[in-house]
Design a protein around this motif. Structure first.
Motif, PDB file in Angstrom:
ATOM      1  N   GLY A 106      35.367  43.421  40.044  1.00 37.15           N
ATOM      2  CA  GLY A 106      33.980  43.870  40.010  1.00 37.15           C
ATOM      3  C   GLY A 106      33.211  43.298  38.842  1.00 37.15           C
ATOM      4  N   ALA A 107      33.886  43.184  37.690  1.00 37.47           N
ATOM      5  CA  ALA A 107      33.215  42.631  36.507  1.00 37.47           C
ATOM      6  C   ALA A 107      32.835  41.173  36.708  1.00 37.47           C
ATOM      7  N   LEU A 142      39.024  54.741  34.290  1.00 34.71           N
ATOM      8  CA  LEU A 142      38.883  53.958  35.518  1.00 34.71           C
ATOM      9  C   LEU A 142      38.393  54.824  36.669  1.00 34.71           C
ATOM     10  N   VAL A 182      34.696  55.385  36.074  1.00 32.87           N
ATOM     11  CA  VAL A 182      33.951  54.141  36.250  1.00 32.87           C
ATOM     12  C   VAL A 182      33.778  53.829  37.726  1.00 32.87           C
ATOM     13  N   TRP A 183      34.825  54.014  38.532  1.00 33.50           N
ATOM     14  CA  TRP A 183      34.688  53.699  39.951  1.00 33.50           C
ATOM     15  C   TRP A 183      33.880  54.739  40.713  1.00 33.50           C
ATOM     16  N   LEU A 199      42.935  50.412  40.483  1.00 38.68           N
ATOM     17  CA  LEU A 199      41.590  50.570  39.933  1.00 38.68           C
ATOM     18  C   LEU A 199      41.304  49.534  38.860  1.00 38.68           C
ATOM     19  N   PHE A 200      42.318  49.177  38.080  1.00 34.14           N
ATOM     20  CA  PHE A 200      42.120  48.166  37.039  1.00 34.14           C
ATOM     21  C   PHE A 200      41.849  46.793  37.644  1.00 34.14           C
ATOM     22  N   LEU A 241      30.434  53.359  39.760  1.00 34.44           N
ATOM     23  CA  LEU A 241      30.092  52.088  40.399  1.00 34.44           C
ATOM     24  C   LEU A 241      29.829  52.262  41.894  1.00 34.44           C
ATOM     25  N   LEU A 248      38.454  46.677  38.955  1.00 38.14           N
ATOM     26  CA  LEU A 248      37.445  46.584  37.905  1.00 38.14           C
ATOM     27  C   LEU A 248      37.306  45.156  37.404  1.00 38.14           C
ATOM     28  N   ALA A 291      39.297  52.274  46.392  1.00 37.19           N
ATOM     29  CA  ALA A 291      39.380  53.154  45.227  1.00 37.19           C
ATOM     30  C   ALA A 291      39.680  54.602  45.586  1.00 37.19           C
ATOM     31  N   SER A 345      34.666  49.419  48.660  1.00 38.91           N
ATOM     32  CA  SER A 345      35.144  49.990  47.399  1.00 38.91           C
ATOM     33  C   SER A 345      35.710  51.391  47.612  1.00 38.91           C
TER      34      SER A 345
END
Length: 387
Positions: free
Chosen positions: A352-353, A12, A15-16, A345-346, A19, A349, A79, A75
């Motif tokens: 965001g998805a 995570l 990924v952030w 963060l999850f 992103l 995500l 994040a 973000s």
């Protein structure tokens, strides 16, 4: 087992980091051509009608392009809270100037044609120039300062303290290397703006944009290469004494950081990241070539590829650091020790998805609807509601 526990904390965090990098690059490449167009306005348009044509190339899209800036900033806030707190505190005066310049732009779009006076319209044209010049310069200066390191430290209870003082938050940022990065950012924005005008206009405006776009591309490339040499031989990088656990607590003070060597040792450790500067150099060179060869779509495409490579190379070279401290290296923020919680963060995500694909599809649809040239006849037609 709770669902978010199935997704590793380390994953995570990376990924952030990725992103947010994508969002900020998307902002630079889309709003970058808006800024570049504003800077080019006094030079490519010599009559009021020509200026209206130039303004109407970006008028329908600039608001959507700024969505990436808002998404990226939001973000970062969620994040990477320490990064948001320190960067917005340390770069406070610069951010104030950037936001002031960005606020000038919508006002200029809305009010420029409310009156027909020459002085009235010239005033708003200058506002559009400032709205492109100031953010493009200061965003580049900010990137340069991140590579140099920022004067801050964390107290034992993780309270961030910026050491630059009020005026240092602006003038302290204007270091030679940072100013070079600002000039690269300016040249890149002009190159992007020229590519946009080549795509969206025709005739003398397009010819003037080509005449300015080629030297801007060469200037961006020369500045980028000079910055790379400077980074290799004149600026110290940062590294961990021992690599922190990638799923450990978000406390930078638990890890010791060294300040020495070169940022560019990252290419020896992760050779694959060399693709970024290669794309930066190749894309910029091809943009210079495409502008000269009378292409219309390719100049913007190559310019965006070059800009992508240049910006991405900074993040990839610095990884895992996101904001180093040049006064207290152990307070430096990294991907592994400055993020929000695993659960936060999850949840981000998942959101965001859902929403990022919708934003991308909608943006693509808008550009498809608005595809085509902006012509003087279209601008003068009252049914088009042009600026």
């Amino acid at each position: 087992m709770i669902l978010f526990e199935l997704v590793p904390f380390e994953f995570l965090r990376v990924v952030w980091w990725l992103l947010i990098g994508v969002m900020l690059i998307a902002f630079a490449l889309t709003d970058g051509f808006d800024m570049g167009t504003g800077m080019l306005l006094p030079f490519v348009a010599r009559t009021d009608l020509e200026r209206r044509v130039v303004i109407n190339t970006v008028g329908p899209v600039w608001e959507g392009n700024q969505v990436w800036f808002i998404l990226g900033g939001g973000s970062i806030f969620a994040a990477w809270p320490p990064l948001y707190a320190i960067s917005f505190s340390g770069f406070y005066m610069a951010m104030f100037l950037i936001l002031t310049a960005l606020i000038l732009r919508p006002v200029a779009f809305k009010y420029r044609s409310k009156r027909e006076g020459t002085r009235w319209r010239a005033m708003w044209d200058r506002a559009l120039f400032i709205g492109g010049f100031v953010p493009a310069l200061l965003f580049g200066v900010a990137v340069g300062n991140v590579l140099l390191g920022v004067p801050f430290h964390l107290t034992p209870d993780l309270m961030p303290v910026y050491e630059g003082g009020l005026f240092g938050k602006l003038f302290g940022l204007l270091r030679p290397f940072a100013l070079l990065c600002g000039l690269v950012s300016l040249a890149m924005a002009v190159m992007l703006g020229a590519g946009w005008l080549v795509l969206k206009t025709e005739g003398v405006i397009q010819d003037r944009a080509r005449a300015i776009g080629r030297p801007a591309a060469l200037l961006a490339l020369a500045g980028y290469l000079l910055a790379g040499i400077w980074l290799a031989y004149g600026i110290q990088g940062y590294g961990f004494v021992t690599e922190p656990p990638h799923d450990g607590p978000s406390n930078p003070l638990l890890h010791q950081v060294t300040h020495g060597g070169s940022w560019l040792t990252a290419y020896a450790e992760r050779p694959w990241i060399a693709i970024a500067p290669v794309l930066g150099v190749l894309g910029t060179l091809m943009a210079w070539r495409a502008i000269g060869r009378r292409g219309e779509l390719s100049p913007l495409g190559w310019a965006q590829l070059g800009g992508f490579g240049m910006i991405a190379s900074v993040g990839l070279v610095m990884f895992p650091f996101i904001l180093p401290s040049n006064t207290h290296p152990d307070s430096s923020l990294s991907v592994w020790d400055a993020s929000s919680s695993h659960l936060t963060l999850f949840v981000m995500l998942v959101g965001g998805a859902i929403f990022l694909p919708l934003i991308m599809v909608y943006t693509a649809w808008v550009y498809r609807v608005l595809w085509g040239k902006v012509t003087p006849d279209e601008v003068e037609n009252p049914d088009t509601h042009a600026y």
